[in-house]
Design an enzyme around this catalytic site. Structure first.
Site, PDB file in Angstrom:
ATOM      1  N   CYS A 171      -7.804  -1.616   7.008  1.00 54.86           N
ATOM      2  CA  CYS A 171      -6.590  -2.120   6.353  1.00 54.86           C
ATOM      3  C   CYS A 171      -5.638  -2.694   7.393  1.00 54.86           C
ATOM      4  O   CYS A 171      -5.485  -2.136   8.487  1.00 54.86           O
ATOM      5  CB  CYS A 171      -5.907  -0.995   5.580  1.00 54.86           C
ATOM      6  SG  CYS A 171      -4.564  -1.577   4.511  1.00 54.86           S
ATOM      7  N   SER A 181       0.859  -1.194   0.000  1.00 49.94           N
ATOM      8  CA  SER A 181       0.000   0.000   0.000  1.00 49.94           C
ATOM      9  C   SER A 181       0.885   1.230   0.000  1.00 49.94           C
ATOM     10  O   SER A 181       1.851   1.307   0.774  1.00 49.94           O
ATOM     11  CB  SER A 181      -0.862   0.046   1.263  1.00 49.94           C
ATOM     12  OG  SER A 181      -1.568  -1.142   1.445  1.00 49.94           O
ATOM     13  N   TYR A 206      -4.457  -8.319   4.169  1.00 50.51           N
ATOM     14  CA  TYR A 206      -3.504  -9.210   3.505  1.00 50.51           C
ATOM     15  C   TYR A 206      -2.837 -10.142   4.503  1.00 50.51           C
ATOM     16  O   TYR A 206      -3.031  -9.985   5.697  1.00 50.51           O
ATOM     17  CB  TYR A 206      -2.446  -8.400   2.744  1.00 50.51           C
ATOM     18  CG  TYR A 206      -1.935  -7.167   3.456  1.00 50.51           C
ATOM     19  CD1 TYR A 206      -0.899  -7.243   4.391  1.00 50.51           C
ATOM     20  CD2 TYR A 206      -2.499  -5.897   3.200  1.00 50.51           C
ATOM     21  CE1 TYR A 206      -0.422  -6.102   5.028  1.00 50.51           C
ATOM     22  CE2 TYR A 206      -2.023  -4.757   3.838  1.00 50.51           C
ATOM     23  CZ  TYR A 206      -0.991  -4.865   4.759  1.00 50.51           C
ATOM     24  OH  TYR A 206      -0.530  -3.749   5.388  1.00 50.51           O
TER      25      TYR A 206
HETATM   26  P1  FAD Z   1       7.363 -14.263   1.440  1.00 50.57           P
HETATM   27  O1  FAD Z   1       8.774 -14.668   1.347  1.00 50.57           O
HETATM   28  O2  FAD Z   1       6.572 -14.181   0.183  1.00 50.57           O
HETATM   29  O3  FAD Z   1       6.655 -15.179   2.467  1.00 50.57           O
HETATM   30  C1  FAD Z   1       5.248 -15.135   2.583  1.00 50.57           C
HETATM   31  C2  FAD Z   1       4.790 -16.541   2.789  1.00 50.57           C
HETATM   32  O4  FAD Z   1       5.312 -17.019   4.015  1.00 50.57           O
HETATM   33  C3  FAD Z   1       3.289 -16.657   2.928  1.00 50.57           C
HETATM   34  O5  FAD Z   1       2.674 -16.781   1.704  1.00 50.57           O
HETATM   35  C4  FAD Z   1       3.172 -17.894   3.777  1.00 50.57           C
HETATM   36  O6  FAD Z   1       3.187 -19.033   2.950  1.00 50.57           O
HETATM   37  C5  FAD Z   1       4.401 -17.895   4.605  1.00 50.57           C
HETATM   38  N1  FAD Z   1       4.126 -17.434   5.962  1.00 50.57           N
HETATM   39  C6  FAD Z   1       3.915 -16.168   6.357  1.00 50.57           C
HETATM   40  N2  FAD Z   1       3.716 -16.103   7.682  1.00 50.57           N
HETATM   41  C7  FAD Z   1       3.785 -17.373   8.125  1.00 50.57           C
HETATM   42  C8  FAD Z   1       3.665 -17.979   9.395  1.00 50.57           C
HETATM   43  N3  FAD Z   1       3.422 -17.240  10.481  1.00 50.57           N
HETATM   44  N4  FAD Z   1       3.804 -19.308   9.486  1.00 50.57           N
HETATM   45  C9  FAD Z   1       4.050 -20.057   8.396  1.00 50.57           C
HETATM   46  N5  FAD Z   1       4.187 -19.558   7.154  1.00 50.57           N
HETATM   47  C10 FAD Z   1       4.045 -18.229   7.032  1.00 50.57           C
HETATM   48  N6  FAD Z   1       3.004  -5.507   3.585  1.00 50.57           N
HETATM   49  C11 FAD Z   1       3.608  -4.477   4.232  1.00 50.57           C
HETATM   50  O7  FAD Z   1       4.557  -4.692   4.988  1.00 50.57           O
HETATM   51  N7  FAD Z   1       3.166  -3.184   4.064  1.00 50.57           N
HETATM   52  C12 FAD Z   1       2.119  -2.869   3.253  1.00 50.57           C
HETATM   53  O8  FAD Z   1       1.745  -1.697   3.139  1.00 50.57           O
HETATM   54  C13 FAD Z   1       1.493  -3.937   2.545  1.00 50.57           C
HETATM   55  N8  FAD Z   1       0.467  -3.686   1.719  1.00 50.57           N
HETATM   56  C14 FAD Z   1      -0.124  -4.705   1.045  1.00 50.57           C
HETATM   57  C15 FAD Z   1      -1.196  -4.409   0.195  1.00 50.57           C
HETATM   58  C16 FAD Z   1      -1.823  -5.418  -0.484  1.00 50.57           C
HETATM   59  C17 FAD Z   1      -2.980  -5.084  -1.401  1.00 50.57           C
HETATM   60  C18 FAD Z   1      -1.376  -6.760  -0.318  1.00 50.57           C
HETATM   61  C19 FAD Z   1      -2.058  -7.873  -1.049  1.00 50.57           C
HETATM   62  C20 FAD Z   1      -0.328  -7.057   0.502  1.00 50.57           C
HETATM   63  C21 FAD Z   1       0.323  -6.042   1.201  1.00 50.57           C
HETATM   64  N9  FAD Z   1       1.410  -6.298   2.045  1.00 50.57           N
HETATM   65  C22 FAD Z   1       1.992  -5.268   2.731  1.00 50.57           C
HETATM   66  C23 FAD Z   1       1.974  -7.667   2.179  1.00 50.57           C
HETATM   67  C24 FAD Z   1       3.122  -7.855   1.161  1.00 50.57           C
HETATM   68  O9  FAD Z   1       2.591  -7.898  -0.147  1.00 50.57           O
HETATM   69  C25 FAD Z   1       3.884  -9.162   1.365  1.00 50.57           C
HETATM   70  O10 FAD Z   1       2.970 -10.218   1.365  1.00 50.57           O
HETATM   71  C26 FAD Z   1       4.692  -9.209   2.625  1.00 50.57           C
HETATM   72  O11 FAD Z   1       5.663  -8.172   2.633  1.00 50.57           O
HETATM   73  C27 FAD Z   1       5.423 -10.555   2.732  1.00 50.57           C
HETATM   74  O12 FAD Z   1       6.173 -10.736   1.573  1.00 50.57           O
HETATM   75  P2  FAD Z   1       7.613 -11.455   1.619  1.00 50.57           P
HETATM   76  O13 FAD Z   1       8.124 -11.572   0.241  1.00 50.57           O
HETATM   77  O14 FAD Z   1       8.480 -10.781   2.622  1.00 50.57           O
HETATM   78  O15 FAD Z   1       7.232 -12.856   2.216  1.00 50.57           O
END
Ligand code: FAD
Length: 392
Positions: A350, A171, A392
């Site tokens: 949100c 966001s 999310y």
């Molecule tokens: P990844 O490496 O992709 O890991 C995520 C995966 O880890 C998950 O799919 C799940 O399988 C696994 N996982 C997560 N938690 C656990 C758990 N507790 N136990 C076991 N498995 C788990 N994020 C923000 O920080 N700020 C924002 O403003 C923001 N806005 C967003 C807006 C929208 C519309 C959406 C859809 C998401 C938003 N997000 C935001 C979330 C962001 O998109 C990512 O999903 C988040 O940062 C995690 O991505 P990553 O690549 O670090 O994690």
């Protein structure tokens, strides 16, 4: 849907006037029909309207001064009780058509440059949350966006299958003019994802770690903007209730800057005259994001802005448990519902998906106290584009 309450009436003495369109039994399928029913017949009447394919535009509570009717009766011309407040399906919509979307796609992303990356947390906070700004200069087309939208970030590197990482959405936390007000930057508020997997290993999220660690000067692949769910109404008299947990504050920050930040006000020529009410949930005080800015707005605009915090590990709810945002919603249910009765009021939620059931429960309880059914009211608000959720 309009909803209002009449004071000093017991529920059973109350009558409710429903304005309905689209009843299948009606000769004038498109025209409005009005029904006045007593409270004890309200639920069954609503069910019959639904069964007949009708859509309820409004429910107005009033005194028992008009005879009670129900759908199927011929009395469609019952005069409307004076509406003390309304929830109509004619929202003050933003100009959705002019909102930019998908100017940059994953195959040809915009390459932005990090200008800033700093922590939003105070000493003693849990986890890691960063405010990160990217320079958007030089794009053709310019990567324009409006308040309430998101952008995609494609992290460097490859996934476990050796393929480039997929984009993650964030966001936008800055107004369209950017934090520097020059219209050439975008800012995000990113929490580093950290969790333990089944084997007990500490896992860090790919993109959130990439962003939280990023150095100024780094080039980053950006896509978007996307999203029309969280747009602000154009109406300067709109009321805005905001329910945010954690980084769910990002869109709320854009709204509040648009409303109350002096340079932003000069730039946007938009004079907010309504009421904005932010409910912010955090585990500890040092985890409150942009807290000083919001405190400042509250001092500067006491008639237009209210800021209510739920700090789960420090405050207690009325049952002696942890104070979550839904507890605050329940505490202020009457005022929230009075605001929702006004068709100019929009609600924005949100944050992490887990916040939704608690808010729903609180809204159900608050609605029931007013003799209303939240499971019916919420879709009406959604349809009227006044209930905005991005979790999310
Ligand atoms: P990844 O490496 O992709 O890991 C995520 C995966 O880890 C998950 O799919 C799940 O399988 C696994 N996982 C997560 N938690 C656990 C758990 N507790 N136990 C076991 N498995 C788990 N994020 C923000 O920080 N700020 C924002 O403003 C923001 N806005 C967003 C807006 C929208 C519309 C959406 C859809 C998401 C938003 N997000 C935001 C979330 C962001 O998109 C990512 O999903 C988040 O940062 C995690 O991505 P990553 O690549 O670090 O994690």
């Amino acid at each position: 849907m309009r909803v209002s309450s009449a004071a000093n009436n017991t529920y059973n003495e109350r009558v409710f006037t429903l304005v309905v369109v689209g009843l299948q039994s009606s000769n004038q399928r498109r025209s409005e029909q009005t029904f006045t029913v007593s409270y004890d017949r309200l639920q069954s009447t609503v069910q019959r309207i639904n069964a007949c394919g009708g859509r309820i535009l409004s429910v107005t509570a009033g005194n028992a001064s008009a005879p009670a009717h129900s759908p199927g009766s011929s009395a469609s011309n019952v005069p409307k009780a004076p509406a003390t407040s309304t929830v109509t399906d004619t929202p003050s919509k933003p100009a959705h058509k002019t909102v930019p979307v998908n100017l940059y796609k994953p195959k040809a992303p915009f390459i932005g440059t990090v200008t800033e990356n700093y922590s939003l947390l105070k000493e003693g906070a849990i986890g890691r949350v960063q405010h990160i700004t990217f320079d958007l200069s030089g794009g053709d087309p310019h990567l324009a966006y409006v308040e309430g939208q998101s952008i995609g970030i494609i992290p460097e590197g490859e996934d476990a299958k050796g393929k480039p990482h997929k984009l993650r959405l964030y966001s936008i936390a800055s107004t369209r003019h950017g934090d520097n007000m020059e219209g050439n930057t975008v800012s995000l508020c990113v929490r580093q994802l950290e969790y333990k997997n089944e084997a007990g290993e500490e896992i860090k999220g790919v993109c959130s770690t990439y962003l939280c660690d990023i150095e100024p000067g780094t080039k980053v692949k950006i896509t978007g903007p996307v999203g029309k769910e969280m747009l602000l109404p154009d109406d300067e008299d709109a009321n805005v209730i905001m329910l945010a947990t954690g980084t769910g504050i990002a869109p709320m920050r854009t709204y509040l800057r648009r409303m109350f930040e002096p340079t932003e006000q000069e730039k946007n020529g938009w004079t907010f005259r309504g009421k904005a009410w932010l409910f912010m949930g955090a585990p500890k005080t040092p985890n409150l994001l942009y807290d000083e800015d919001f405190e400042h707005y509250e001092r500067q605009y006491p008639d237009n802005f209210r800021y209510t915090k739920a700090i789960s590990r420090e405050q207690q709810n009325t049952k002696g448990g942890r104070m979550y945002i839904q507890d605050r919603v329940l505490e202020h249910a009457d005022e929230i519902f009075s605001m929702i009765e006004n068709p100019k009021t929009h609600v924005y939620m949100c944050g992490l998906r887990g916040m939704e059931p608690g808010i729903d429960e609180a809204m159900s309880a608050a609605a029931a106290a007013k003799g209303l059914d939240w499971s019916e009211l919420r879709p009406q608000l959604k349809k009227a584009e006044r209930w905005h959720v991005e979790t999310y």
